[in-house]
Scaffold this motif. Structure first.
Motif, mmCIF file in Angstrom:
data_model
loop_
_atom_site.group_PDB
_atom_site.id
_atom_site.type_symbol
_atom_site.label_atom_id
_atom_site.label_comp_id
_atom_site.label_asym_id
_atom_site.label_seq_id
_atom_site.Cartn_x
_atom_site.Cartn_y
_atom_site.Cartn_z
ATOM 1 N N TRP A 122 0.851 -1.193 0.000
ATOM 2 C CA TRP A 122 0.000 0.000 0.000
ATOM 3 C C TRP A 122 0.880 1.233 0.000
ATOM 4 C CZ3 TRP A 122 -1.483 3.892 3.679
ATOM 5 C CH2 TRP A 122 -2.628 4.621 3.283
ATOM 6 N N LYS A 123 0.668 2.111 -0.963
ATOM 7 C CA LYS A 123 1.495 3.312 -1.095
ATOM 8 C C LYS A 123 0.726 4.581 -0.769
ATOM 9 C CE LYS A 123 4.443 1.201 -4.598
ATOM 10 N NZ LYS A 123 5.021 1.326 -5.959
ATOM 11 N N GLY A 124 -0.271 4.394 0.051
ATOM 12 C CA GLY A 124 -1.043 5.555 0.453
ATOM 13 C C GLY A 124 -2.171 5.869 -0.510
ATOM 14 N N PRO A 146 -4.026 7.655 -3.395
ATOM 15 C CA PRO A 146 -3.511 8.337 -4.593
ATOM 16 C C PRO A 146 -3.686 9.852 -4.511
ATOM 17 C CG PRO A 146 -4.803 6.418 -5.205
ATOM 18 C CD PRO A 146 -4.994 6.615 -3.730
ATOM 19 N N ASP A 147 -2.758 10.574 -5.136
ATOM 20 C CA ASP A 147 -2.775 12.047 -5.081
ATOM 21 C C ASP A 147 -4.066 12.632 -5.625
ATOM 22 O OD1 ASP A 147 -0.284 12.170 -3.928
ATOM 23 O OD2 ASP A 147 0.781 12.381 -5.842
ATOM 24 N N ASP A 148 -4.601 12.056 -6.722
ATOM 25 C CA ASP A 148 -5.811 12.622 -7.313
ATOM 26 C C ASP A 148 -7.005 12.493 -6.383
ATOM 27 O OD1 ASP A 148 -5.697 9.874 -7.637
ATOM 28 O OD2 ASP A 148 -6.970 9.883 -9.432
ATOM 29 N N VAL A 149 -7.034 11.420 -5.588
ATOM 30 C CA VAL A 149 -8.133 11.246 -4.635
ATOM 31 C C VAL A 149 -7.983 12.239 -3.483
ATOM 32 C CG1 VAL A 149 -9.239 9.637 -3.033
ATOM 33 C CG2 VAL A 149 -8.387 8.814 -5.240
ATOM 34 N N LEU A 150 -6.764 12.428 -3.005
ATOM 35 C CA LEU A 150 -6.532 13.399 -1.939
ATOM 36 C C LEU A 150 -6.952 14.805 -2.379
ATOM 37 C CD1 LEU A 150 -3.043 12.206 -0.646
ATOM 38 C CD2 LEU A 150 -5.206 12.060 0.593
ATOM 39 N N LYS A 151 -6.582 15.167 -3.621
ATOM 40 C CA LYS A 151 -6.930 16.491 -4.134
ATOM 41 C C LYS A 151 -8.434 16.644 -4.292
ATOM 42 C CE LYS A 151 -2.573 17.173 -6.629
ATOM 43 N NZ LYS A 151 -1.926 17.306 -7.959
ATOM 44 N N GLN A 152 -9.119 15.550 -4.673
ATOM 45 C CA GLN A 152 -10.568 15.607 -4.860
ATOM 46 C C GLN A 152 -11.281 16.018 -3.572
ATOM 47 O OE1 GLN A 152 -12.211 11.904 -6.271
ATOM 48 N NE2 GLN A 152 -14.329 12.538 -5.966
ATOM 49 N N TYR A 153 -10.721 15.587 -2.426
ATOM 50 C CA TYR A 153 -11.363 15.892 -1.144
ATOM 51 C C TYR A 153 -10.623 16.983 -0.369
ATOM 52 C CZ TYR A 153 -14.136 11.744 -2.049
ATOM 53 O OH TYR A 153 -15.002 10.838 -2.609
ATOM 54 N N GLY A 154 -9.680 17.644 -1.036
ATOM 55 C CA GLY A 154 -8.974 18.752 -0.394
ATOM 56 C C GLY A 154 -8.102 18.309 0.756
ATOM 57 N N ALA A 211 -4.335 16.258 2.152
ATOM 58 C CA ALA A 211 -2.926 16.020 1.819
ATOM 59 C C ALA A 211 -2.249 15.380 3.013
ATOM 60 C CB ALA A 211 -2.235 17.323 1.431
ATOM 61 N N TYR A 212 -1.249 14.570 2.753
ATOM 62 C CA TYR A 212 -0.478 13.980 3.835
ATOM 63 C C TYR A 212 0.435 15.038 4.447
ATOM 64 C CZ TYR A 212 -1.805 9.224 2.511
ATOM 65 O OH TYR A 212 -2.507 8.081 2.248
ATOM 66 N N VAL A 257 3.588 6.503 4.817
ATOM 67 C CA VAL A 257 3.623 6.230 3.380
ATOM 68 C C VAL A 257 4.987 5.744 2.950
ATOM 69 C CG1 VAL A 257 3.297 7.196 1.085
ATOM 70 C CG2 VAL A 257 1.802 7.911 2.962
ATOM 71 N N THR A 258 6.056 6.440 3.345
ATOM 72 C CA THR A 258 7.411 6.029 2.965
ATOM 73 C C THR A 258 7.744 4.663 3.528
ATOM 74 O OG1 THR A 258 8.103 8.332 2.911
ATOM 75 C CG2 THR A 258 9.837 6.687 2.990
ATOM 76 N N PHE A 259 7.258 4.391 4.740
ATOM 77 C CA PHE A 259 7.525 3.099 5.360
ATOM 78 C C PHE A 259 6.916 1.956 4.560
ATOM 79 C CE2 PHE A 259 6.027 -0.318 8.180
ATOM 80 C CZ PHE A 259 7.247 -0.763 8.691
#
Length: 222
Positions: free
Chosen positions: A192-194, A196-204, A206-207, A216-218
């Motif tokens: 699992w890499k967290g 996705p960026d597009d989903v995070l942006k859709q709901y405003g 961010a990590y 996420v890095t782990f």
């Protein structure tokens, strides 16, 4: 026993295997043949195993001629192509024979339908279905494969072919060949890499730097 467990048996090869016979020497030097228990490779409750053994002990339901007809029909319904094998390659005839033993309500419709098919072919070509050439077989199947276009005099054949088609599709697409044909991969291990960026942006969202460093890095380095 429900349909899902029946399909499970087919997938593990238990139905195709059946009971095996072994020989042993008796005191007088003669060979005595004994039947071994059917071998199952999936776990189940004791009552399920007892039921499955009882179904298998009944032996095949269809005659050799009926099974030959089922095999031809199944391969017309799902023929071999460049992607996968045919219905018979997936042991669909064995599956259908088992299902009618496990679900007796299919016995009369299937056996009666096979009888109707041969009688219909005898009237048209003076041959049983399996003895027809491929062009004649397809012509007969075309009469009963399309319910909305079928003539009233082949109504029984339409019902039979619909059941035959359903059983064939069920048997094929629950087999290894059928699953591969669909490209079904099942559960696969992944990382699992967290979100996705597009989903995070859709709901405003961010990590935070801390979440990226500790979560996420782990997961990417595991």
């Amino acid at each position: 026993m429900d349909r899902r467990k029946s399909l499970k048996l087919i997938a593990t090869g238990a139905i195709a295997t059946g009971a095996a016979a072994i020989g042993c020497n008796t005191p007088d030097g003669k060979t005595e043949v004994k039947a071994t228990e059917p071998q199952f490779t999936v776990d189940r409750y004791a009552e399920e195993l007892a039921y499955e053994k009882a179904v298998l002990a009944k032996g095949k339901f269809f005659s050799d001629h009926e099974l030959a007809t089922i095999t031809v029909l199944a391969d017309i319904i799902i023929p071999k192509d460049a992607v996968s094998g045919s219905a018979s390659d997936a042991q669909v005839p064995d599956f259908i024979d088992y299902i009618v033993r496990d679900m007796p309500q299919h016995q009369v419709p299937m056996q009666g339908g096979l009888r109707w098919l041969d009688m219909h072919c005898l009237k048209l070509y003076e041959k049983s279905f399996v003895d027809l050439d491929n062009t004649q077989r397809i012509a007969v199947v075309d009469e009963i494969a399309y319910p909305l276009k079928a003539k009233p005099n082949v109504k029984q054949g339409v019902k039979f072919f619909s059941l035959m088609r359903n059983l064939t599709a069920t048997g094929f697409y629950s087999s290894e060949i059928g699953l591969n044909d669909m490209g079904y991969a099942g559960n696969q291990p992944n990382k699992w890499k967290g979100v996705p960026d597009d989903v995070l942006k859709q709901y405003g969202l961010a990590y935070t730097p801390k979440e990226i460093a500790e979560c996420v890095t782990f997961t990417e380095n595991v």
